[in-house]
Design an enzyme around this catalytic site. Structure first.
Site, PDB file in Angstrom:
ATOM      1  N   GLY A  54       0.717  -1.131  -0.005  1.00 45.32           N
ATOM      2  CA  GLY A  54      -0.088  -0.006  -0.045  1.00 45.32           C
ATOM      3  C   GLY A  54       0.957   1.408  -0.070  1.00 45.32           C
ATOM      4  N   SER A  86      -3.342  -3.640  -0.688  1.00 48.06           N
ATOM      5  CA  SER A  86      -2.157  -4.301  -0.203  1.00 48.06           C
ATOM      6  C   SER A  86      -2.367  -5.643   0.131  1.00 48.06           C
ATOM      7  CB  SER A  86      -1.658  -3.453   1.138  1.00 48.06           C
ATOM      8  OG  SER A  86      -0.734  -3.958   1.946  1.00 48.06           O
ATOM      9  N   HIS A 127      -1.394  -7.799   2.656  1.00 44.64           N
ATOM     10  CA  HIS A 127      -1.245  -8.273   4.006  1.00 44.64           C
ATOM     11  C   HIS A 127      -2.750  -7.705   4.586  1.00 44.64           C
ATOM     12  CE1 HIS A 127      -0.225  -4.796   6.359  1.00 44.64           C
ATOM     13  NE2 HIS A 127       0.434  -4.381   5.336  1.00 44.64           N
ATOM     14  N   CYS A 149       0.754   7.113  23.124  1.00 46.37           N
ATOM     15  CA  CYS A 149       1.077   7.908  24.391  1.00 46.37           C
ATOM     16  C   CYS A 149       2.792   8.169  24.501  1.00 46.37           C
ATOM     17  CB  CYS A 149       0.918   6.931  25.404  1.00 46.37           C
ATOM     18  SG  CYS A 149       0.005   7.491  26.835  1.00 46.37           S
TER      19      CYS A 149
HETATM   20  N1  PLP Z   1      -3.213   3.067   3.469  1.00 48.56           N
HETATM   21  C1  PLP Z   1      -3.972   2.493   4.289  1.00 48.56           C
HETATM   22  C2  PLP Z   1      -5.319   3.114   4.499  1.00 48.56           C
HETATM   23  C3  PLP Z   1      -3.536   1.573   5.447  1.00 48.56           C
HETATM   24  O1  PLP Z   1      -4.185   1.254   5.987  1.00 48.56           O
HETATM   25  C4  PLP Z   1      -2.262   1.246   5.131  1.00 48.56           C
HETATM   26  C5  PLP Z   1      -1.581   0.273   6.226  1.00 48.56           C
HETATM   27  O2  PLP Z   1      -2.111   0.281   7.381  1.00 48.56           O
HETATM   28  C6  PLP Z   1      -1.407   1.645   4.054  1.00 48.56           C
HETATM   29  C7  PLP Z   1      -1.863   2.548   3.245  1.00 48.56           C
HETATM   30  C8  PLP Z   1      -0.123   1.063   3.924  1.00 48.56           C
HETATM   31  O3  PLP Z   1      -0.105  -0.235   3.338  1.00 48.56           O
HETATM   32  P1  PLP Z   1       1.185  -1.045   3.546  1.00 48.56           P
HETATM   33  O4  PLP Z   1       1.375  -1.599   4.874  1.00 48.56           O
HETATM   34  O5  PLP Z   1       0.974  -2.389   2.715  1.00 48.56           O
HETATM   35  O6  PLP Z   1       2.338  -0.193   3.006  1.00 48.56           O
END
Ligand code: PLP
Length: 374
Positions: A72, A199, A201, A324
């Protein structure tokens, strides 16, 4: 012995058995480089062709509109930077204040290079309206990038309508659909988007692999320079095992989509009913149309970070809407963007149920929460 419950499926998901099985042959025996001309490369080459076709089918795209990336973050970087760098006349980007950092930090990077970026504010329910976009867009806008669904509060955006506004001003439209692909039905033709990030995963595929959908005819700069892979737009020897695993996971999730969505909403309802039955005071964030299984809950006066750690001690993984440090609790940029009042924001947690969660898991989550915040 305490039983482990994973309820942070928006952070990552467990690799599916189908994905693992699909990956295995490519790790040891079929290690050929798909770019080579000899017969040992034929199988990996075909695997790439088949994977592109199957993924395209899942989102109603054409195979040559799917570009494999490392996930992502890379897909988002490519969409933002590739669009900005591809048109000297139209240099402006519009995004939102509550995007993932993969988008926000890419936007900060192009701003440092002199490209203007505007950040739209969501409503308190976590929605970006067409009216808000209309007030900012102009004929110098190159790209509008608005996430399909927010990763902290789950709110699903009116992408089709927002995309129409972008197109009426001659701008491209990208959506970060990382939280949505494999969880809700995505049809790029129906949405009209020019680019879409995903993405693996997040949908029970392997980590470090994803794709960017780029509509045919869309001109954006290449992302990685080097070899001729991905039509010379994203160089680098393809990770066949990961690509095949991603394809198996997405195909499996898309086939079982309706069933999965029903189950996720049923589990959500059970969880909320359980909290209400125990007279726990809380409010939900993200409005009425949220991702199946994703709950952002605020417990007034509570400390989200403390809830997370106490849930962890009970063997349950969830996450918070705040981070935090020893001096202060910082409220996440998403909760700030929806202007959630501080006492609620500090007591916010995210529970992200996935396809492996059961009713029993939900009952144990409720019992733990009642113990902690009751
Ligand atoms: N965009 C969104 C909305 C996400 O939730 C995430 C990951 O948490 C990403 C992008 C990034 O994806 P990646 O972990 O595959 O780099």
């Amino acid at each position: 012995m305490k039983q482990f419950i994973y309820a942070d499926n928006a952070a990552t998901t467990q690799l599916s058995k189908a994905a693992l099985d699909a990956m295995m042959p490519w790790m040891l025996g079929e290690y050929g480089n798909a770019s080579q001309p000899y017969s040992f490369a034929r199988k990996p080459k075909k695997a790439l062709v088949d994977a592109r076709a199957a993924i395209a089918d899942c989102i109603n795209a054409q195979p040559d509109e799917i570009f494999f990336t490392s996930g992502g973050t890379e897909s988002d970087n490519w969409a933002i930077k590739g669009s900005a760098f591809s048109d000297a006349q139209k240099r402006a980007t519009i995004t939102t204040a509550f995007e993932h950092h993969a988008i926000l930090h890419s936007c900060y990077a192009i701003e440092r290079l002199g490209y203007p970026v505007a950040y739209l504010s969501p409503t308190e329910a976590g929605l970006i309206t067409t009216k808000e976009l209309q007030t900012v867009i102009s004929d110098t806008t190159r790209l509008v990038s608005i996430m399909y669904a927010n990763n902290e509060i789950g709110s699903i955006q009116p992408i089709k309508e927002l995309c129409e506004v972008a197109h009426s001003h001659g701008a491209l439209f990208h959506t970060d659909a990382v939280q949505a692909v494999g969880h809700v039905k995505i049809d790029v033709q129906e949405l009209g988007v020019d680019m879409l990030s995903a993405s693996a995963h997040k949908f029970n595929g392997p980590k470090g692999i994803g794709f960017l959908y780029i509509r045919k005819g869309t001109t954006i700069s290449s992302y990685l320079d080097g070899g001729a892979q991905e039509k010379s737009h994203r160089a680098g020897t393809e990770n066949i095992a990961a690509i095949v695993g991603m394809t198996a996971a997405l195909t499996e999730n898309c086939k079982a989509m309706d069933e999965y969505i029903d189950k996720a909403y049923r589990l959500e309802k059970r969880l909320l009913d359980g909290l209400r039955a125990a007279h726990i005071s809380f409010s939900g964030n993200g409005g009425d149309n949220t991702l199946p299984g994703l709950l952002s809950l605020s417990f007034p006066g509570a400390d989200g970070e403390a809830i997370l750690h106490r849930m962890d001690l009970s063997g349950i993984c969830i996450s918070t809407g705040s981070a935090c440090n020893s001096e202060s609790t910082e409220i996440s940029h998403v909760l700030q963007a929806i202007r959630l009042e501080e006492s609620l924001a500090k007591g916010t947690i995210r529970i992200a149920l996935g396809k492996n969660n059961s009713e029993d898991d939900v009952d144990r989550i409720v019992q733990a929460l009642v113990r902690i915040v009751g």
